[in-house]
Design a protein around this motif. Structure first.
Motif, PDB file in Angstrom:
ATOM      1  N   ILE A 258      -1.199  22.616  -6.104  1.00 16.42           N
ATOM      2  CA  ILE A 258      -0.446  22.883  -4.878  1.00 16.42           C
ATOM      3  C   ILE A 258      -0.252  21.579  -4.112  1.00 16.42           C
ATOM      4  N   ALA A 259       1.005  21.304  -3.726  1.00  8.48           N
ATOM      5  CA  ALA A 259       1.297  20.186  -2.833  1.00  8.48           C
ATOM      6  C   ALA A 259       1.872  20.791  -1.560  1.00  8.48           C
ATOM      7  N   SER A 260       1.425  20.294  -0.401  1.00 11.09           N
ATOM      8  CA  SER A 260       1.691  21.054   0.814  1.00 11.09           C
ATOM      9  C   SER A 260       1.850  20.172   2.034  1.00 11.09           C
ATOM     10  N   GLN A 261       2.783  20.587   2.896  1.00 16.91           N
ATOM     11  CA  GLN A 261       2.914  19.933   4.200  1.00 16.91           C
ATOM     12  C   GLN A 261       1.927  20.522   5.204  1.00 16.91           C
ATOM     13  N   SER A 262       1.097  21.451   4.767  1.00 22.02           N
ATOM     14  CA  SER A 262      -0.003  21.952   5.586  1.00 22.02           C
ATOM     15  C   SER A 262      -1.307  21.727   4.848  1.00 22.02           C
ATOM     16  N   GLY A 263      -2.247  21.072   5.509  1.00 21.86           N
ATOM     17  CA  GLY A 263      -3.545  20.847   4.885  1.00 21.86           C
ATOM     18  C   GLY A 263      -4.266  22.155   4.619  1.00 21.86           C
ATOM     19  N   ALA A 264      -4.116  23.103   5.557  1.00 24.38           N
ATOM     20  CA  ALA A 264      -4.801  24.390   5.417  1.00 24.38           C
ATOM     21  C   ALA A 264      -4.479  25.041   4.078  1.00 24.38           C
ATOM     22  N   TYR A 265      -3.212  24.951   3.672  1.00 19.57           N
ATOM     23  CA  TYR A 265      -2.791  25.635   2.453  1.00 19.57           C
ATOM     24  C   TYR A 265      -3.197  24.895   1.180  1.00 19.57           C
ATOM     25  N   THR A 266      -3.894  23.770   1.333  1.00 22.25           N
ATOM     26  CA  THR A 266      -4.467  23.142   0.139  1.00 22.25           C
ATOM     27  C   THR A 266      -5.980  23.305   0.096  1.00 22.25           C
ATOM     28  N   ALA A 267      -6.623  23.415   1.261  1.00 18.66           N
ATOM     29  CA  ALA A 267      -8.087  23.346   1.266  1.00 18.66           C
ATOM     30  C   ALA A 267      -8.750  24.535   1.954  1.00 18.66           C
ATOM     31  N   MET A 268      -8.226  24.951   3.115  1.00 17.19           N
ATOM     32  CA  MET A 268      -8.802  26.106   3.809  1.00 17.19           C
ATOM     33  C   MET A 268      -8.739  27.350   2.930  1.00 17.19           C
TER      34      MET A 268
ATOM     35  N   ILE B   2       0.846  -1.200   0.000  1.00 15.41           N
ATOM     36  CA  ILE B   2       0.000   0.000   0.000  1.00 15.41           C
ATOM     37  C   ILE B   2       0.874   1.241   0.000  1.00 15.41           C
ATOM     38  N   ARG B   3       0.658   2.155  -0.951  1.00 16.22           N
ATOM     39  CA  ARG B   3       1.310   3.462  -0.934  1.00 16.22           C
ATOM     40  C   ARG B   3       0.308   4.469  -0.378  1.00 16.22           C
ATOM     41  N   PHE B   4       0.790   5.342   0.525  1.00 15.26           N
ATOM     42  CA  PHE B   4      -0.188   6.238   1.173  1.00 15.26           C
ATOM     43  C   PHE B   4       0.299   7.660   1.392  1.00 15.26           C
ATOM     44  N   LEU B   5      -0.675   8.556   1.480  1.00 19.71           N
ATOM     45  CA  LEU B   5      -0.467   9.956   1.865  1.00 19.71           C
ATOM     46  C   LEU B   5      -0.712  10.074   3.360  1.00 19.71           C
ATOM     47  N   GLY B   6       0.073  10.933   4.050  1.00 16.82           N
ATOM     48  CA  GLY B   6      -0.142  11.161   5.466  1.00 16.82           C
ATOM     49  C   GLY B   6       0.866  10.408   6.286  1.00 16.82           C
ATOM     50  N   PRO B   7       0.593  10.092   7.542  1.00 11.25           N
ATOM     51  CA  PRO B   7      -0.634  10.459   8.261  1.00 11.25           C
ATOM     52  C   PRO B   7      -0.654  11.967   8.550  1.00 11.25           C
ATOM     53  N   ASN B   8      -1.738  12.406   9.260  1.00  7.77           N
ATOM     54  CA  ASN B   8      -1.832  13.805   9.664  1.00  7.77           C
ATOM     55  C   ASN B   8      -1.942  14.711   8.451  1.00  7.77           C
ATOM     56  N   CYS B   9      -2.821  14.352   7.523  1.00  8.87           N
ATOM     57  CA  CYS B   9      -3.006  15.172   6.330  1.00  8.87           C
ATOM     58  C   CYS B   9      -4.490  15.419   6.087  1.00  8.87           C
ATOM     59  N   LEU B  10      -4.783  16.208   5.058  1.00  2.00           N
ATOM     60  CA  LEU B  10      -6.180  16.570   4.820  1.00  2.00           C
ATOM     61  C   LEU B  10      -6.730  15.941   3.544  1.00  2.00           C
ATOM     62  N   GLY B  11      -5.890  15.199   2.819  1.00  2.00           N
ATOM     63  CA  GLY B  11      -6.372  14.554   1.600  1.00  2.00           C
ATOM     64  C   GLY B  11      -6.132  15.388   0.360  1.00  2.00           C
ATOM     65  N   ILE B  12      -6.904  15.113  -0.659  1.00  2.49           N
ATOM     66  CA  ILE B  12      -6.605  15.673  -1.982  1.00  2.49           C
ATOM     67  C   ILE B  12      -7.822  16.341  -2.621  1.00  2.49           C
ATOM     68  N   PHE B  13      -7.529  17.173  -3.616  1.00  3.46           N
ATOM     69  CA  PHE B  13      -8.571  17.667  -4.506  1.00  3.46           C
ATOM     70  C   PHE B  13      -8.062  17.514  -5.926  1.00  3.46           C
ATOM     71  N   ASN B  14      -8.906  16.927  -6.771  1.00  2.00           N
ATOM     72  CA  ASN B  14      -8.557  16.808  -8.184  1.00  2.00           C
ATOM     73  C   ASN B  14      -9.748  17.247  -9.016  1.00  2.00           C
ATOM     74  N   SER B  15      -9.636  18.442  -9.596  1.00  4.95           N
ATOM     75  CA  SER B  15     -10.787  18.968 -10.348  1.00  4.95           C
ATOM     76  C   SER B  15     -10.998  18.199 -11.641  1.00  4.95           C
ATOM     77  N   LEU B  16      -9.996  17.410 -12.052  1.00  2.00           N
ATOM     78  CA  LEU B  16     -10.131  16.660 -13.303  1.00  2.00           C
ATOM     79  C   LEU B  16     -11.112  15.497 -13.143  1.00  2.00           C
TER      80      LEU B  16
END
Lengths: 477, 477
Positions: free
Chosen positions: A159-169, A126-140
């Protein structure tokens, strides 16, 4: 294959941690998957509920009986390991671990736990993102696994980010500015997939034309530099780094367990990697907007076209402040501009049209200036919509409402043509406007690839990133 | 008496240059006077029309037969002199000359014309704004004489400016940010009333708690310094200056006929005058928002309270970058915070609450921190509204709609209490939020005197202006 290929484009998702309690993060994230228009299959997994948020719930991933491309885990820390085992049993190969309580925990008690889930994932492939992350957005594929609704999808920024806020908030900020976003990835503690993997993935997504990174640490500097240098051959990369002060460093450690370095170290790393550094998230978005929609600037000579003195003066001042020249136009160019405008004055750079309502003039002036070869880019301050400024007029002059369609059509056609000018001459053109993302003006400009900034200094710094990328591209030979 | 007293608060206005053609500036300005809620008398003067914009029109000011406090002239250059004579004959003592074509004209041909109208006004005892200006906005009597509708009136900020754009075109920007504005004055070429007069007037308007200036030149430096120093005893003054580069200087000259000086000269002048310098209009608004609603900072020690790691780290970083300290809290304070939060970790500064939905905690934490005496101010990053983030939830969980009133009431009461914290402890508190002026969160915070900034760097620079004003107040002894 980059593990993000499948993770960003799953045909089906199983969700752990969503319930019928709307105050839970998992429920929010499931609601956003369902509410953003995702067209794949969604399977909530819940040990006791029959249905979750109106969908059939499954006791166990193996119960689903169909392939699952991605697992989303929004669970208490202690439950993550067990569910990764469950994923393994169900043949799931990609996961997003939203759960916190790992390496970022003060005192280090989470470090071993994070190693454990990483080993476990690896043992199941299993390849994974996180832990302690907010997930992804893909408009495609309209997939939004984050806690935040209404990402303004579209456009060509990732945007790829070590802060969830800066991808989604930041979604409301993007909407207020009129900026659209194509993909975001929140990497959290980077136990497996890291920023370098993200860059490697985003390099090859054609729709993405500029990449932004929020950095608290770079875990594999050598690979990062090599992949960044490969990326900037295709598209510019901008980064912000906030670990370089005492409290910034302390805060990073408790945020994602990041070991930071001094500012100068990261300045050097970014330079080596050909990555443009931005000061903060707003400047990064400003730059990404310009870089994803306008050609790079081939030099430092800028024109300023305005219909108001203060903003024109400010654009000239801030352009010079950040390292551009705003050269006096030649007699010949000034004469051509006087022909176009029918005026003798104010055409020497800045070109000040003062209260000009014929929008097409702006486009003609930009063409004449670009055609002269005397500048490498241009700033425009002007009003290209009318409704925002005619509220009280419309009340008193109903004839304006009848004219509305023709005014609007004329302005649309102007904005299309203005968009073509910078493409034709391959010179960047940025607008300054006090209107925001809700206005016809900014929306119309954005649709035609012209970013609009609410101040001269922001427009100037965005333009500087276009010159920086021009220099990077030149340096690549 | 300052000539602006009557000019800013007229009981009646005569308007020249408005007609039944909605594309004319004068018509726009009359429409905005009528559409903004002004309660005084308005008399259009027109040589041929019987009515203008639905109002009875007068051939000549003397026809009105009632006192006229203010004349608004939106006329071709050559007509200004004649109408000033008319004003004199009608006993009008205050005027706003919007018309351009004077000192700002290239080649100097307008200089003599400007002297002429100034002499003429003086001979009739008329004090005037302009020429080449956009007029005024005064929310205290809902008077908006500019071309731009919808000024977000209220609040405690005033701006006086040598650029009309920076008093009126900024209306949409102010609305997008959630900032309200009390008074604006566009001074244009300053043939009579100048920025120094404005400062002298604004010094004594109680509702105005912070003054912003857009400066291309200071025509009476000695008086300016003396009046500014008197003003800052009562309220802070912020200025932007954009004449200090080659093209900036050239542009200023053609804009308002301003003779500029190098940046350093104005730095020195502002320092001498105790005026805080801002980089650009957006930074000036950021500072004015803080300065008009929060107490000055008595020192450089800042707390950061957050519910998201990235913004918390960014706030710590940018606070340090602009000259603050973000000190580690004492064991004792950390223990108190652990009591309040029920957590042991992340309470050493920054205080990171991660995904905390109990808004009242933020207020309790701010109180405990301020009470300790260990800091001189605080930044908060958090989400204090819910609707923006619950769009997709509300669709799936109708129970949330039933809860709406109670959630909203709780959040309102929290914001009120948060507003009281900084007043009680006389320490500034600024919020960072990606939400804009249209959101419940930013509106609720603003109503309670708490500014909200969309990035850490902007919040940090706004806080620095509060420290700068603290030092200015201290220096005054």
């Amino acid at each position: 294959m980059n593990p993000l290929e499948q993770l960003m484009n799953p045909s089906s998702i199983a969700v752990w941690g969503a319930s019928n309690n709307p105050a839970k993060m998992g429920t929010m994230q499931l609601s956003n998957i369902l509410g953003t228009g995702y067209r794949g299959k969604v399977y909530p997994v819940h040990r006791s509920e029959e249905t979750v948020a109106g969908l059939r719930a499954y006791r166990h991933a193996t119960e689903v009986g169909a392939p699952i491309d991605l697992a989303l885990l929004v669970l208490p820390t202690h439950a993550v390991g067990e569910v990764l085992e469950e994923c393994g049993a169900a043949g799931i190969k990609r996961a997003i671990v939203v759960s916190g309580g790992f390496k970022e925990i003060e005192g280090g008690s989470g470090i071993e736990l994070e190693r454990e889930i990483t080993r476990m994932a690896r043992s199941h492939g299993i390849r994974f993102l996180g832990p302690n992350c907010l997930g992804i957005f893909n408009s495609l594929c309209d997939l939004n696994t984050t806690t935040i609704p209404l990402p303004p999808g579209g456009g060509h920024i990732a945007i790829a980010s070590q802060s969830g806020a800066y991808t989604a908030m930041i979604n409301p900020l993007l909407r207020n500015m009129g900026v659209k976003i194509c993909q975001t990835i929140s990497v959290g503690n980077e136990a497996d997939i890291d920023l370098t993997d993200c860059l490697d993935y985003l390099k090859d997504v054609d729709e993405v034309r500029a990449v932004g990174l929020y950095v608290e640490t770079i875990r594999r500097p050598r690979e990062f530099v090599s992949i960044a240098r490969a990326t900037v051959k295709k598209k510019p990369v901008v980064a912000i780094y906030v670990g370089g002060t005492e409290a910034g460093s302390r805060s990073s450690l408790s945020h994602t367990g990041a070991l930071t370095g001094p500012d100068e170290l990261y300045d050097g790393l970014f330079r080596e990697a050909r990555v443009i550094r931005a000061d903060d998230i707003d400047e990064m978005i400003d730059m990404l907007w310009a870089l994803s929609s306008q050609p790079p600037a081939g030099g430092d000579r800028m024109a300023v076209i305005t219909n108001s003195g203060g903003p024109g003066t400010s654009l000239a001042y801030h352009a010079e402040k950040v390292g551009f020249r705003v050269p006096l136009f030649s007699e010949r160019l000034s004469a051509s501009l006087a022909d176009v405008t029918g005026r003798l004055a104010f055409v020497r750079n800045p070109v000040d049209l003062t209260f000009e309502t014929n929008v097409h003039l702006f486009k003609q002036i930009a063409e004449v200036i670009f055609d002269s070869g005397e500048v490498d880019g241009a700033f425009i301050y002007g009003i290209f919509g009318w409704r925002d400024f005619a509220v009280n007029m419309v009340k008193r002059f109903p004839a304006l409402i009848e004219l509305e369609n023709s005014i609007t059509a004329e302005q649309r056609s102007f904005m299309e043509k203005l968009g073509e000018v910078s493409r034709t001459y391959e010179k960047p053109l940025l607008v300054m406007s006090f209107l925001g993302g809700e206005s016809d003006t900014v929306q119309g400009l954005a649709e035609n690839g012209i970013p609009a900034y609410p101040s001269a200094s922001r427009a100037a710094r965005a333009m500087r990133s276009l010159m920086a990328y021009g220099a990077i591209v030149d340096g690549l030979g």
